[in-house]
Scaffold this motif. Structure first.
Motif, PDB file in Angstrom:
ATOM      1  N   ILE A 104      -2.367  16.585  -1.791  1.00  0.00           N
ATOM      2  CA  ILE A 104      -3.260  15.681  -2.534  1.00  0.00           C
ATOM      3  C   ILE A 104      -2.903  14.227  -2.210  1.00  0.00           C
ATOM      4  N   ALA A 105      -1.599  13.935  -2.187  1.00  0.00           N
ATOM      5  CA  ALA A 105      -1.179  12.559  -1.881  1.00  0.00           C
ATOM      6  C   ALA A 105      -1.690  12.154  -0.499  1.00  0.00           C
ATOM      7  N   LEU A 106      -1.547  13.055   0.469  1.00  0.00           N
ATOM      8  CA  LEU A 106      -2.000  12.719   1.828  1.00  0.00           C
ATOM      9  C   LEU A 106      -3.524  12.656   1.923  1.00  0.00           C
ATOM     10  N   ALA A 107      -4.193  13.459   1.127  1.00  0.00           N
ATOM     11  CA  ALA A 107      -5.650  13.541   1.238  1.00  0.00           C
ATOM     12  C   ALA A 107      -6.372  12.372   0.564  1.00  0.00           C
ATOM     13  N   TYR A 108      -5.752  11.771  -0.459  1.00  0.00           N
ATOM     14  CA  TYR A 108      -6.496  10.774  -1.243  1.00  0.00           C
ATOM     15  C   TYR A 108      -5.927   9.361  -1.201  1.00  0.00           C
ATOM     16  N   LEU A 109      -4.647   9.223  -0.823  1.00  0.00           N
ATOM     17  CA  LEU A 109      -4.027   7.904  -0.987  1.00  0.00           C
ATOM     18  C   LEU A 109      -3.881   7.162   0.329  1.00  0.00           C
ATOM     19  N   ASP A 110      -4.190   5.884   0.275  1.00  0.00           N
ATOM     20  CA  ASP A 110      -4.004   4.996   1.415  1.00  0.00           C
ATOM     21  C   ASP A 110      -3.033   3.893   1.009  1.00  0.00           C
ATOM     22  N   ALA A 134       1.327   4.696  -0.740  1.00  0.00           N
ATOM     23  CA  ALA A 134       0.704   4.075  -1.917  1.00  0.00           C
ATOM     24  C   ALA A 134       1.782   3.596  -2.892  1.00  0.00           C
ATOM     25  N   LYS A 135       1.321   2.994  -4.002  1.00  0.00           N
ATOM     26  CA  LYS A 135       2.274   2.366  -4.929  1.00  0.00           C
ATOM     27  C   LYS A 135       2.261   3.077  -6.284  1.00  0.00           C
ATOM     28  N   PRO A 136       3.435   3.587  -6.709  1.00  0.00           N
ATOM     29  CA  PRO A 136       3.486   4.179  -8.051  1.00  0.00           C
ATOM     30  C   PRO A 136       3.508   3.078  -9.112  1.00  0.00           C
ATOM     31  N   VAL A 137       2.692   3.229 -10.140  1.00  0.00           N
ATOM     32  CA  VAL A 137       2.675   2.250 -11.238  1.00  0.00           C
ATOM     33  C   VAL A 137       2.974   3.026 -12.518  1.00  0.00           C
ATOM     34  N   TYR A 138       4.173   2.802 -13.040  1.00  0.00           N
ATOM     35  CA  TYR A 138       4.580   3.556 -14.225  1.00  0.00           C
ATOM     36  C   TYR A 138       3.904   3.020 -15.489  1.00  0.00           C
ATOM     37  N   VAL A 139       3.405   3.939 -16.287  1.00  0.00           N
ATOM     38  CA  VAL A 139       2.843   3.587 -17.598  1.00  0.00           C
ATOM     39  C   VAL A 139       3.935   3.913 -18.612  1.00  0.00           C
ATOM     40  N   PRO A 140       4.494   2.874 -19.278  1.00  0.00           N
ATOM     41  CA  PRO A 140       5.627   3.144 -20.162  1.00  0.00           C
ATOM     42  C   PRO A 140       5.252   4.031 -21.349  1.00  0.00           C
ATOM     43  N   THR A 141       6.159   4.907 -21.713  1.00  0.00           N
ATOM     44  CA  THR A 141       5.984   5.688 -22.943  1.00  0.00           C
ATOM     45  C   THR A 141       7.231   5.455 -23.791  1.00  0.00           C
ATOM     46  N   LYS A 163      -6.269   4.077  -7.963  1.00  0.00           N
ATOM     47  CA  LYS A 163      -7.064   5.141  -7.356  1.00  0.00           C
ATOM     48  C   LYS A 163      -6.948   6.443  -8.139  1.00  0.00           C
ATOM     49  N   MET A 164      -5.757   6.634  -8.715  1.00  0.00           N
ATOM     50  CA  MET A 164      -5.469   7.944  -9.300  1.00  0.00           C
ATOM     51  C   MET A 164      -4.555   7.792 -10.513  1.00  0.00           C
ATOM     52  N   LEU A 165      -4.675   8.751 -11.415  1.00  0.00           N
ATOM     53  CA  LEU A 165      -3.794   8.797 -12.589  1.00  0.00           C
ATOM     54  C   LEU A 165      -3.207  10.203 -12.652  1.00  0.00           C
ATOM     55  N   ILE A 166      -1.904  10.285 -12.912  1.00  0.00           N
ATOM     56  CA  ILE A 166      -1.273  11.612 -13.023  1.00  0.00           C
ATOM     57  C   ILE A 166      -1.011  11.942 -14.491  1.00  0.00           C
ATOM     58  N   ILE A 167      -1.457  13.128 -14.863  1.00  0.00           N
ATOM     59  CA  ILE A 167      -1.194  13.663 -16.211  1.00  0.00           C
ATOM     60  C   ILE A 167      -0.310  14.891 -16.016  1.00  0.00           C
TER      61      ILE A 167
END
Ligand code: PMP
Ligand code: GLU
Length: 384
Positions: A104-110, A134-141, A163-167
Motif C-alpha cells: 500500500i505504501a508503495l502503491a499510493y505514496l510519493d 513520504a512523511k509520517p505526521v503523528y497525531v498526538p493522543t 494523502k492518507m490517514l492510518i487507523i
C-alpha cells in the motif's frame, strides 16, 4: 552503499527486542518475555488438519496471485457479515498483512506526501511511510483519552499534502478501541478533504469491551478505504503469514501489480486452511479471547500495584501500555529490565514520540509468567 531509503529507517523495535530474547534464551538465560505481539496459543487443530490435507493432496504450486477463489469468497463473506463492508471476492487480495502494508505504501505514496498516524502507533507504519519517501505526521493522543485520536486533532494535522490517514483499532501498542462516533467524525473529514484511509484491523476479534467498527463501513468510505486484517492474531497463526486487503476493484488491481512482482502469491497449502479458519468452528478463538481478558485483568492489577507505574484499562488487543515515573528513557528502561529482571518489554519510544515514558507489555503469556515477570519488574524498579 545502502540506499538512502534504507538508511532512513531503523530496524523494527518490536522484532529487535524479540531477537535479543531468543538469543538470550538460547544462551540459557531464564528470560520472561512480554515483548512479542503474538498469541501464545497453538493454531487450532481443525486448521492444521486442513493444511496437512492440502499438502497431502499435492496443493503445492503457485496459486492465482490474488488468492484461491474460494478463500477470496470466504473473506468477502466474513467482511460483509462481520465488518459490515458490503463486498465480493473481487474486493479481496489475499496477502500477508504486513506485506499488504508495504505494498500500500508503495502503491499510493510519493515523496512529499504526508500520512497521518496516531502517536503512539505500531512501529512498521512509520517505517513503510519513510521507505516510500513520504512523511509520517503523528497525531498526538493522550493517556487520559485512552490514546484515541480525536476528530479535532486529526483535523488540525491535515495539510494540502495529506494523502492518507492510518487507523488501527484495537491498537497496537495501547490496546485502545476507537469509539464509533469518533470514527464517524474522522470518516467525514476524510471524505471532505479527499484523504485515503488505511484501516488496520488485525486485532478486530481481540476485544473485551466496546464494539469493533470498521471505518470502511460508513457511507461514502468504501472507495477511499484500504482495510487490512488477517489470521495471525485471531487464530494464533502468526507463522502462517496470511492476511488480506479489502478495497475497491480498482485498488485491488493496483496493489496486486506489486504482489505479482514481489511474492507472486501467498503460500498455496495454507490457503485451504484459511478457509477452514474462517468457516469452521470459532470455539478456540472465543476461548482464547476469554483467556486474554483474564490475563489483562491480572496484569493490570499487578502493574498498577507498582510504585511509579500507572496503566489504563485497554478494551482490546493483548497489550498494556503503562507509563512510569522514573527518570530514565524507555529504551534504557527496557534494557535495564532485560538485564536486571530478565524480563523483556518493548520501549514505548519505539512507537512514536508520545511513547517516551511508557513501555509496552504483551500479556500473550501464561498467568504464571505474568505474575512472576511483573513481580520481577516491581523488584527491579524499586531499585531505581
Ligand atoms: N498490524 C499490526 C497492528 C500488528 O501488530 C501486526 C503485527 N503482527 C501486523 C499488522 C502484521 O501482521 P502479520 O504478522 O500477520 O503480517
Ligand atoms: N506485531 C507484533 C508486535 O508488535 C509482532 C512484531 C511486528 O510485526 O512488529 O510485536
Amino acid at each position: 552503499m545502502f540506499s538512502k531509503r534504507l538508511m532512513d529507517v531503523p530496524e523494527s523495535g518490536t522484532v529487535a527486542i524479540a531477537n535479543i530474547v531468543s538469543q538470550l534464551k538460547q544462551e540459557g538465560v531464564n528470560i520472561i518475555s512480554f515483548s512479542m505481539g503474538e498469541p501464545d496459543f497453538d493454531t487450532p487443530d481443525n486448521i492444521k488438519e486442513a493444511c496437512v490435507r492440502s499438502l497431502r493432496d499435492g496443493f503445492t504450486h503457485y496459486t492465482p496471485s490474488m488468492g484461491i477463489p474460494e478463500l477470496r469468497k470466504a473473506i468477502a463473506e466474513k467482511t460483509t457479515r462481520e465488518n459490515k463492508i458490503a463486498c465480493t471476492s473481487k474486493n479481496v487480495l489475499v496477502t500477508p498483512t504486513k506485506h499488504a502494508l508495504f505494498m500500500i505504501a508503495l502503491a499510493y505514496l510519493d515523496p512529499g506526501d504526508e500520512v497521518l498516524l496516531p502517536d503512539p502507533a505500531w512501529v512498521s507504519y512509520e517505517a513503510v511511510i519513510r521507505l516510500a519517501g513520504a512523511k509520517p505526521v503523528y497525531v498526538p493522543t493522550k493517556f487520559e483519552d485512552n490514546f484515541c485520536m480525536s476528530v479535532d486533532k486529526v483535523a488540525s494535522a491535515i495539510t494540502e499534502r495529506t494523502k492518507m490517514l492510518i487507523i488501527n483499532s484495537p491498537s497496537n501498542p495501547t490496546g485502545s478501541v476507537m469509539p464509533k462516533d469518533t470514527l464517524k467524525g474522522i470518516a467525514d473529514i476524510c471524505i471532505e478533504k479527499n484523504i485515503r484511509v488505511l484501516s488496520d484491523e488485525i486485532y478486530e476479534h481481540i476485544i473485551y469491551e466496546g464494539e469493533h467498527v470498521s471505518i470502511g463501513s460508513f457511507d461514502g468510505m468504501f472507495d477511499r478505504t484500504l482495510t487490512i486484517s488477517g489470521l495471525s492474531k485471531t487464530y494464533a497463526m502468526t507463522g502462517w503469514r496470511l492476511g488480506w486487503l479489502i478495497a475497491s476493484e480498482k485498488d485491488i488491481a493496483a496493489v496486486n501489480k506489486l504482489q505479482t512482482h514481489s511474492i507472486t502469491c501467498c503460500t498455496s497449502f495454507t490457503q485451504p486452511a484459511a478457509i477452514e479458519a474462517l468457516r469452521g468452528t470459532q470455539e478456540p478463538k472465543i476461548k482464547m479471547v476469554e483467556e486474554f481478558k483474564k490475563r489483562r485483568d491480572l496484569a493490570l492489577d499487578l502493574l498498577n500495584d507498582i510504585k511509579g507505574v500507572e496503566c489504563n484499562r485497554p478494551e482490546g488487543a493483548f497489550y498494556l501500555f503503562p507509563k512510569y515515573d522514573y527518570k530514565v528513557l524507555s529504551d534504557d528502561l527496557a534494557m535495564y529490565l532485560m538485564k536486571d529482571a530478565h524480563v523483556a518489554v518493548t520501549p514505548g519510544r519505539s512507537f512514536g514520540p508520545a511513547g517516551e515514558g511508557f513501555f509496552r507489555l504483551s500479556y500473550a503469556a501464561s498467568e504464571e509468567n505474568l505474575t512472576e515477570g511483573i513481580g520481577r519488574i516491581k523488584k527491579s524498579l524499586s531499585k531505581l
